[in-house]
Design a protein around this motif. Sequence first.
Motif, short mmCIF file in Angstrom:
data_model
loop_
_atom_site.label_atom_id
_atom_site.label_comp_id
_atom_site.label_asym_id
_atom_site.label_seq_id
_atom_site.Cartn_x
_atom_site.Cartn_y
_atom_site.Cartn_z
N VAL A 165 58.71 47.63 81.85
CA VAL A 165 59.35 46.70 82.78
C VAL A 165 59.22 47.23 84.21
O VAL A 165 58.94 46.46 85.15
N ALA A 166 59.40 48.53 84.40
CA ALA A 166 59.26 49.11 85.74
C ALA A 166 57.83 48.94 86.25
O ALA A 166 57.61 48.63 87.44
N ALA A 167 56.86 49.14 85.36
CA ALA A 167 55.46 48.96 85.76
C ALA A 167 55.17 47.52 86.12
O ALA A 167 54.44 47.23 87.09
N LEU A 168 55.75 46.58 85.39
CA LEU A 168 55.54 45.16 85.68
C LEU A 168 56.12 44.78 87.04
O LEU A 168 55.44 44.13 87.86
N LEU A 169 57.35 45.19 87.32
CA LEU A 169 57.98 44.84 88.60
C LEU A 169 57.25 45.48 89.77
O LEU A 169 57.01 44.82 90.80
N LEU A 170 56.89 46.74 89.63
CA LEU A 170 56.18 47.42 90.72
C LEU A 170 54.80 46.82 90.95
O LEU A 170 54.35 46.67 92.10
N LEU A 172 53.88 43.64 90.32
CA LEU A 172 54.03 42.34 90.97
C LEU A 172 54.35 42.49 92.45
O LEU A 172 53.86 41.71 93.29
N ARG A 173 55.16 43.46 92.78
CA ARG A 173 55.50 43.67 94.20
C ARG A 173 54.27 44.10 94.99
O ARG A 173 54.04 43.62 96.11
N ARG A 174 53.47 44.99 94.44
CA ARG A 174 52.28 45.44 95.15
C ARG A 174 51.22 44.35 95.23
O ARG A 174 50.50 44.24 96.22
N ALA A 177 52.12 42.13 98.02
CA ALA A 177 51.83 42.76 99.30
C ALA A 177 50.34 43.00 99.51
O ALA A 177 49.97 43.61 100.51
N ARG A 178 49.49 42.53 98.59
CA ARG A 178 48.04 42.68 98.68
C ARG A 178 47.62 44.14 98.75
O ARG A 178 46.76 44.53 99.54
N LYS A 179 48.26 44.96 97.91
CA LYS A 179 47.92 46.38 97.81
C LYS A 179 47.25 46.65 96.48
O LYS A 179 47.40 45.90 95.53
N VAL A 184 49.06 51.59 88.83
CA VAL A 184 50.48 51.63 88.47
C VAL A 184 50.68 51.54 86.96
O VAL A 184 51.32 52.43 86.36
N PRO A 185 50.18 50.51 86.27
CA PRO A 185 50.35 50.50 84.81
C PRO A 185 49.61 51.62 84.11
O PRO A 185 50.05 52.08 83.05
#
Length: 219
Positions: A165-170, A172-174, A177-179, A184-185
């Motif tokens: 879940v933490a990997a999913l949220l991070l 989506l946020r990145r 932000a087009r990063k 991350v996963p």
Amino acid sequence: MSDSEPSDSTRPARPRFGEYANEKKPARPQFGEYASPEEQRAAIRVPATEDNESVPIESHGDEKKSSEDTARHHVHMPTNRQPKKPSAANNAPIVEARRRTDRFSTFLLLGVGLFSVISTAPSLLQLPQMLTQAYAQFGMGEYTNTSFGTTIGWTILIVYAGLWVAALLLSLRRLAARKRTWWVPFVVGVVANVIYLILLTVAMVNDPAFMQYVNGMNG
């Protein structure tokens, strides 16, 4: 002829027309030639120096020639132009292709992580039975520390799900932000597997049957 008029012999002869035309006339002084150095500097607004020399005044022709030479020098002077950088419009297709690749890799790794959590959940909820089957294959007997094994199984499952879940949220946020996000996963998956192996080892080491098997191999 009257007595008041001078005679022809005493009257000065008039110069003929053009008689003095060929004579060299004195040169006309240039503007400011007889001015003092202070007056010349004040006229051209040049600050005074210690040497009170006269400031030469260029003629109109010299000034025109100097301006033409300066213009010619600027025309033929090579300019140090830096190489043109590709504009953002030209890089737009490349950048967009990289973003699509990164987005695809990110969701692919998230999908692999979700499949790993779902597929291992049943075995983690029954970790003592899974360890008993593994013991039987190696002739180690039966896993006896059932309560501790069950706690370890639930702990691994909760850590698995929480990290995903933490990997999913991070991610989506990145992505918003087009990063770059694919790592991350990937990193979260490596961390989850390391935690899984550590907790599984803890569950086996605290089992008397496993320790008896290890001591028998050393003896």
